[in-house]
Design an enzyme around this catalytic site. Structure first.
Site, PDB file in Angstrom:
ATOM      1  N   GLU A  39       0.831  -1.211   0.000  1.00 45.02           N
ATOM      2  CA  GLU A  39       0.000   0.000   0.000  1.00 45.02           C
ATOM      3  C   GLU A  39       0.863   1.258   0.000  1.00 45.02           C
ATOM      4  OE1 GLU A  39      -3.305   0.608  -0.205  1.00 45.02           O
ATOM      5  OE2 GLU A  39      -3.532  -1.506  -0.680  1.00 45.02           O
ATOM      6  N   GLN A  44       2.113   6.484  -4.551  1.00 44.09           N
ATOM      7  CA  GLN A  44       2.412   7.449  -5.611  1.00 44.09           C
ATOM      8  C   GLN A  44       3.038   6.795  -6.831  1.00 44.09           C
ATOM      9  OE1 GLN A  44       3.558   8.977  -2.344  1.00 44.09           O
ATOM     10  NE2 GLN A  44       2.794  11.061  -2.477  1.00 44.09           N
ATOM     11  N   THR A  45       2.885   5.477  -6.936  1.00 42.79           N
ATOM     12  CA  THR A  45       3.572   4.771  -8.021  1.00 42.79           C
ATOM     13  C   THR A  45       2.612   3.789  -8.688  1.00 42.79           C
ATOM     14  OG1 THR A  45       5.504   4.881  -6.588  1.00 42.79           O
ATOM     15  CG2 THR A  45       5.718   3.552  -8.556  1.00 42.79           C
ATOM     16  N   GLY A  83      11.199   6.617  -5.953  1.00 48.24           N
ATOM     17  CA  GLY A  83      10.825   8.015  -5.685  1.00 48.24           C
ATOM     18  C   GLY A  83      10.118   8.188  -4.350  1.00 48.24           C
ATOM     19  N   TYR A  84       9.840   9.442  -4.020  1.00 53.75           N
ATOM     20  CA  TYR A  84       9.167   9.783  -2.752  1.00 53.75           C
ATOM     21  C   TYR A  84       9.791   9.017  -1.588  1.00 53.75           C
ATOM     22  CZ  TYR A  84       5.746  11.685  -5.989  1.00 53.75           C
ATOM     23  OH  TYR A  84       5.137  12.372  -6.992  1.00 53.75           O
ATOM     24  N   GLU A 184     -10.978  -4.371  -1.962  1.00 54.12           N
ATOM     25  CA  GLU A 184     -10.132  -4.677  -3.130  1.00 54.12           C
ATOM     26  C   GLU A 184     -10.886  -4.335  -4.416  1.00 54.12           C
ATOM     27  OE1 GLU A 184      -7.103  -5.725  -3.514  1.00 54.12           O
ATOM     28  OE2 GLU A 184      -6.509  -7.243  -2.048  1.00 54.12           O
ATOM     29  N   CYS A 194     -13.204   2.644 -13.791  1.00 49.52           N
ATOM     30  CA  CYS A 194     -13.579   4.042 -13.557  1.00 49.52           C
ATOM     31  C   CYS A 194     -12.305   4.882 -13.613  1.00 49.52           C
ATOM     32  CB  CYS A 194     -14.296   4.177 -12.215  1.00 49.52           C
ATOM     33  SG  CYS A 194     -15.118   5.758 -12.046  1.00 49.52           S
ATOM     34  N   CYS A 210     -24.794   4.783 -10.724  1.00 44.32           N
ATOM     35  CA  CYS A 210     -23.894   5.927 -10.904  1.00 44.32           C
ATOM     36  C   CYS A 210     -24.631   7.152 -11.450  1.00 44.32           C
ATOM     37  CB  CYS A 210     -22.754   5.526 -11.844  1.00 44.32           C
ATOM     38  SG  CYS A 210     -21.589   6.859 -12.098  1.00 44.32           S
TER      39      CYS A 210
HETATM   40 FE1  SF4 Z   1     -17.199   5.172 -13.048  1.00 47.98          FE
HETATM   41 FE2  SF4 Z   1     -19.795   5.590 -12.987  1.00 47.98          FE
HETATM   42 FE3  SF4 Z   1     -18.630   5.077 -15.291  1.00 47.98          FE
HETATM   43 FE4  SF4 Z   1     -18.856   3.153 -13.440  1.00 47.98          FE
HETATM   44  S1  SF4 Z   1     -20.495   4.159 -14.534  1.00 47.98           S
HETATM   45  S2  SF4 Z   1     -17.049   3.618 -14.667  1.00 47.98           S
HETATM   46  S3  SF4 Z   1     -18.626   4.333 -11.573  1.00 47.98           S
HETATM   47  S4  SF4 Z   1     -18.306   6.849 -14.011  1.00 47.98           S
END
Ligand code: SF4
Length: 368
Positions: A39, A44-45, A83-84, A184, A194, A210
């Site tokens: 984690e 940042q990678t 890095g970082y 996860e 997304c 959504c």
């Molecule tokens: Fe992201 Fe909404 Fe598109 Fe799913 S439907 S990929 S949650 S923007």
């Protein structure tokens, strides 16, 4: 979301994850130590870069005790290129605290985890949920993006009251069981479907929940503060020969690139040539007089908040007794010993460029 909707959101997400998850090495384990290392590396990678480092780091330091007992130099060396570097220093510090304060066991409560250097609430949530299976929410960059879109958060997600709202959403949506897989799945959805640019909504298992998708504004969210322009500096570095050895210096243990070794030099000031800059820096920081023999290579390197062009020069030590102002250690080393030290990315690029151009770092320059 009402309870029924929440439950089907969780189920659809988990179901999708079972068939679409990428095989990543830290998913083969529930060891909280390994989860913690992965984690921190992933903060940042990118995943593709982290995999190799993760294997190497766990190989060198398979337990929290081995990490605590290692020297900071060897931890930085294992981290070199990622890095970082504050992340590596904090891991090392935290490992020592875990051994001393928690008898070598990764803490199992949010409060204890948050008392460790460099531990944020989302990383702690990942350790608790993925490592211990405890119902703890996570809110990394990917998850922020997912929630901002699903719940159509049209305010800046960097503002404190919005962050608070997002944490409330994260807690509210958390299932009472199967938290490990749910968290996860949430991270995986943000990373692979997304996505920041071009979210793959037609492949999304939770598109029916959504709001951003419903209103076709997914590309506009999340809203963030505009990036500040990144300044660019010119920096010099001297490969300074004294007999058969060259000089390297170590940066202070905290701050940018803390604890790493580098070729001495510094930032060019206004109306100063690169040669003048290097001579001044070596004088100010080390009280040495040098002669610049020739320019070697220049490399570009980007940090989070600025970029540099690092200009390396071959130099000859002339006189002076080494004193340290700014750096905490300095060594005259044989060039073949370079691989024993952890260097920042820009210095490492210089080393690689010199060896790829077959420019000798294996002996002092010919002074004829
Ligand atoms: Fe992201 Fe909404 Fe598109 Fe799913 S439907 S990929 S949650 S923007």
């Amino acid at each position: 979301m009402n309870a029924r909707k929440k439950s089907s959101f969780q189920k659809q997400l988990i179901q999708w994850y079972k068939t679409h998850k990428r095989p990543l090495p830290w998913r083969d384990t529930h060891d909280p130590y390994k989860i913690w290392i992965s984690e921190i590396m992933l903060q940042q990678t990118q995943v593709s870069t982290v995999i190799e480092y993760y294997h190497r780091f766990i190989n060198y330091f398979p337990t929290v005790e081995t990490l605590a007992n290692a020297s900071l130099d060897s931890v930085l060396k294992a981290w070199e290129g990622l890095g970082y570097y504050a992340r590596a220093r904090n891991l090392h510090k935290s490992a020592n605290e875990i051994v001393q304060r928690f008898h070598g066991k990764i803490p199992e409560t949010l409060e204890d985890l948050l008392s460790l250097p460099g531990m944020g609430k989302s990383t702690a949530g990942a350790v608790l949920s993925l490592g211990y299976g405890k119902p703890a929410p996570i809110l990394d960059g990917n998850v922020i993006r997912v929630f901002a879109r699903i719940f159509r958060v049209t305010e800046n997600v960097q503002h404190t009251h919005v962050v608070k709202l997002l944490w409330e959403i994260a807690e509210d949506l958390l299932p009472s069981e199967n938290v490990r897989m749910y968290n996860e799945a949430l991270m995986e959805l943000g990373a692979t479907v997304c996505k920041r640019k071009n979210p793959l909504c037609n492949q999304c298992p939770v598109s029916s929940f959504c709001e951003a998708f419903h209103y076709s504004i997914q590309h506009e969210l999340p809203i963030k503060s505009p990036r500040q322009p990144i300044p660019h500096f010119h920096v010099t570095a001297g490969i300074i020969w004294k007999g058969n050895r060259i000089l390297i210096t170590q940066r202070p243990p905290s701050g940018l690139l803390g604890g790493l070794w580098e070729f001495p030099g510094g930032k060019q000031e206004k109306e100063e040539t690169l040669d003048e800059c290097l001579i001044r820096e070596i004088r100010e920081e080390l009280e040495l007089e040098i002669e610049i023999l020739k320019p070697l290579v220049s490399v570009n390197h980007a940090y989070t908040h600025f970029k540099i062009t690092l200009h390396a020069f071959e130099c000859q030590y002339k006189k002076g007794r080494l004193q340290l102002h700014g750096c905490v250690n300095a060594k005259w080393i044989y060039p073949e010993e370079i691989e024993n030290y952890a260097f920042p990315g820009a210095d490492r690029k210089i080393i690689e460029k010199l060896s790829s151009q077959r420019i000798r770092l294996s002996g002092p320059p010919n002074m004829d």
